[in-house]
Design a protein around this motif. Sequence first.
Motif, PDB file in Angstrom:
ATOM      1  N   LEU A 188      -4.356   0.547  -1.173  1.00 34.69           N
ATOM      2  CA  LEU A 188      -3.674  -0.599  -1.968  1.00 34.69           C
ATOM      3  C   LEU A 188      -3.016  -0.266  -3.240  1.00 34.69           C
ATOM      4  O   LEU A 188      -3.699   0.511  -4.027  1.00 34.69           O
ATOM      5  CB  LEU A 188      -4.803  -1.787  -2.161  1.00 34.69           C
ATOM      6  CG  LEU A 188      -4.273  -3.035  -2.590  1.00 34.69           C
ATOM      7  CD1 LEU A 188      -3.755  -3.970  -1.203  1.00 34.69           C
ATOM      8  CD2 LEU A 188      -5.516  -4.012  -2.919  1.00 34.69           C
ATOM      9  N   ILE A 210      -7.246   0.313   3.642  1.00 35.01           N
ATOM     10  CA  ILE A 210      -6.654  -0.503   2.625  1.00 35.01           C
ATOM     11  C   ILE A 210      -7.781  -1.172   2.114  1.00 35.01           C
ATOM     12  O   ILE A 210      -7.612  -1.781   0.721  1.00 35.01           O
ATOM     13  CB  ILE A 210      -5.664  -1.630   3.070  1.00 35.01           C
ATOM     14  CG1 ILE A 210      -4.097  -1.004   3.625  1.00 35.01           C
ATOM     15  CG2 ILE A 210      -5.071  -2.577   2.219  1.00 35.01           C
ATOM     16  CD1 ILE A 210      -3.186  -1.606   4.387  1.00 35.01           C
ATOM     17  N   SER A 224       0.730  -1.085   0.136  1.00 38.01           N
ATOM     18  CA  SER A 224      -0.145  -0.151  -0.118  1.00 38.01           C
ATOM     19  C   SER A 224       0.962   1.171  -0.002  1.00 38.01           C
ATOM     20  O   SER A 224       2.083   1.225   0.488  1.00 38.01           O
ATOM     21  CB  SER A 224      -1.000  -0.112   1.217  1.00 38.01           C
ATOM     22  OG  SER A 224      -0.079   0.299   2.413  1.00 38.01           O
TER      23      SER A 224
END
Length: 794
Positions: free
Chosen positions: A45, A78, A35
């Motif tokens: 991400l 994420i 990430s």
Amino acid sequence: MAELDDLFHTDQYVGPERLTDLCYKLICENLDIISIKGRRGHRILRKGITFPSEICDKIIEYAQRSEATEDDDCFFSIFKNLAATRLKHVKISNCSLTDTSVQTLVSHKLYDLELTDCSNVTEISIEHINANSENLHSLACYGTSMIIPSSLSASGSSNNYVQQLQYYGRDYQTRRYVFKTPNLKRLALAYVGIPSSEYALLLAGLMNLTHLDLSNSCNIDTFEFYHLVPNLVSLALYNVKVNTDPKSFVKNICQLKNLRHLDISQSCHKQGQFENPNKILSDLVTGLPQLVSLDIGGTNLAGRGVAERPINTNIEDTNFGQLSDIPGLASKIHKPLQFLGLYGTTHGACRRHDIPAKVVAGDANEDQILIAAHVCMDNKQELLQKVLSDLYHVFRFENCHRMDQALCTVLEAMEKHPAQKHIQISGSATLFYIVKMKEKGELVARMKKRIISTLLAGMSTHRDEETMMRNGCLALCQFRIPHDVMSNYETLVKVLLHSAKHSEPESFVQRIGIYLLNSLACQVEGKEKRLLGKLGCVKTMLELVEYRVETNIFDDVLEVAWSTMWNMTDETSINCERFLDEEGMALFLKCVQQYPHKEELLRNMMGLLGNVAEVEYLRIHLMQERYVTVFANLLRSNSDGIEVPYNAAGILAHMASDGIDAWTIEKPTRKEVLKYMVQAIESWDLNAERNINYRSFGPLLRLLDVYHTPPCQHWAAWALANLTKVYSFKYCALVVKEGGLEKLHTVIADSRPYERIKELANLVIENCCQYESHSDDVNVSHSVLDSEYLRLDG
């Protein structure tokens, strides 16, 4: 007991870690791999990466073991990319994530969600869950989370409050439900504090529930809302008051004809006292035909035991009561329960003989205690700390036969409840005995690492709790320091430095902490030594010294503090610099003045200053009359050993090696100091055993090149001769490895060094040659033996 063995899987720590585990750890400790940080720190991400649920679930699991979730909302962002990530089973504990992160997580249409001690989550998360509930089968909310609305009733609330609920779509009274999770099978909601009339609203629409846990909740009363959850097979009401109207409670519970597990155990004995306990228990058990697991710990439902056996006049009329030491379970004599919880029951029920159950939780023996710990592990923290205390006493006063299971139990408890001080204290005390009792080499590397990590997590969380720190330090002392703690080196240093600074002066905790720090500073390379200095170890040690100087206290902490600084400055110039910057020389002079005859203290201080003197650009700070006078006087120290004058000579040799122009003080003169040095060196026994450890001969070998001042060469040659003679097995190879023989031959061939220096140089060469010759003989002998064995095998 096979059932007990099934609960623990110690073989997972045999052999090396799995590659997948190592990958997850690496990713979670280095999130930049997968990430990037966006604005406001939220992680995104990386493009091109796609993870299935098996990987995403594991990343969350491992992230909680590292510091990846330190800024929780930033980490969980994420998983906002639903096209590239997928979550199914999420368990989060002791986390500061907010409703925003819960929304991110449940948008994956989870199957399982468990939140434990997530204090920032509010009832807003209920709406996020409801909006994404089509796959949700299990929902658990334990501990301090406020996900349950503080009041489900609009009555008694202000009009403004009601309007707010309506605005956000959370007017529960109007819509007639809280959770809209039609496929939910398991629900755990601890510490529910709503009126009894509102449980009907809380459980509305959850007809498919098979498992319900309302532990530590209020106002359950007689469980009159049983009809809302008719298909329950498991019901946990731990620490729920049900003895106000036990007859009605039993009647209602017995409507759940599919119920197989019932937990009505208590940590508060007052809530566990029933009138007519034998009849209550008998009615409960006979009214639940499918029941195989029952926990009545902390209650009086097991009765008074043998003394209550009915007279055997008619075996049918007595319902077999004379065959059971728990009268209320007489109906289970020929069909025993799979599990029975008796921990903390009155009249010592777990110690009775005729108990109709295959597995019993109690405190009568080691097996019962381990079973009790397993049962209490997740959401019975009050009981768990008592169970761990019982386990500690097993190790302290008895022989433990299930050490591996006990070890796994303690570690799991400490890992799951890091904030519970008493669990950490009892667990760390038990770990001390387990590690101490284990045979050397019996603990595999992975288990050692887990034990140390768990101890340090508890010590870091409760670093101001003296008992925890004492237990942790004592347990850590059972390991090889620093070898076994290298993967947790920084964490341990931070914990110990805090303890050294903030624990009571002259306390045991401070003393053992200083000893461990000294061990951590020894036998490590420059990286770790620099880290010690960076974390403030020099400053902390000097503060300990200053306190003792000002209060005129001489103790082992004073000596070890100087020893620690000696070790951490070894070939580490930045730490030598820190020592000078923190006014270490002023404390050196005070200690010499106050304790002129404390040989160990003087040795440690002079060893440290020897490290400072090896750093060329720092020697100018030592070139002051007040310091050099002390060094010169210590050359003539009449102590039993040679360590103090040896280190004094080393300091002066390095200072003199800079040449005449660098000697900027008038007294003592350079000529006088060199004269005293030679006299001192020649007075030492060349066979003297030493209390010193050289990792490199670099500083000594550099002095062999100082032809303009032969006494400097004299000290270096004497040191090498002594060390290679007394400790040939350790230091001869080091001389050869670092090119010492070539330098010694050059010294012998040069006309400038006087004869005694050349004699010592020859002696070093002879020692090394003899050692190498002996090593060759040993190798030949081994080769011959190997050949003999090969022939025998042939």
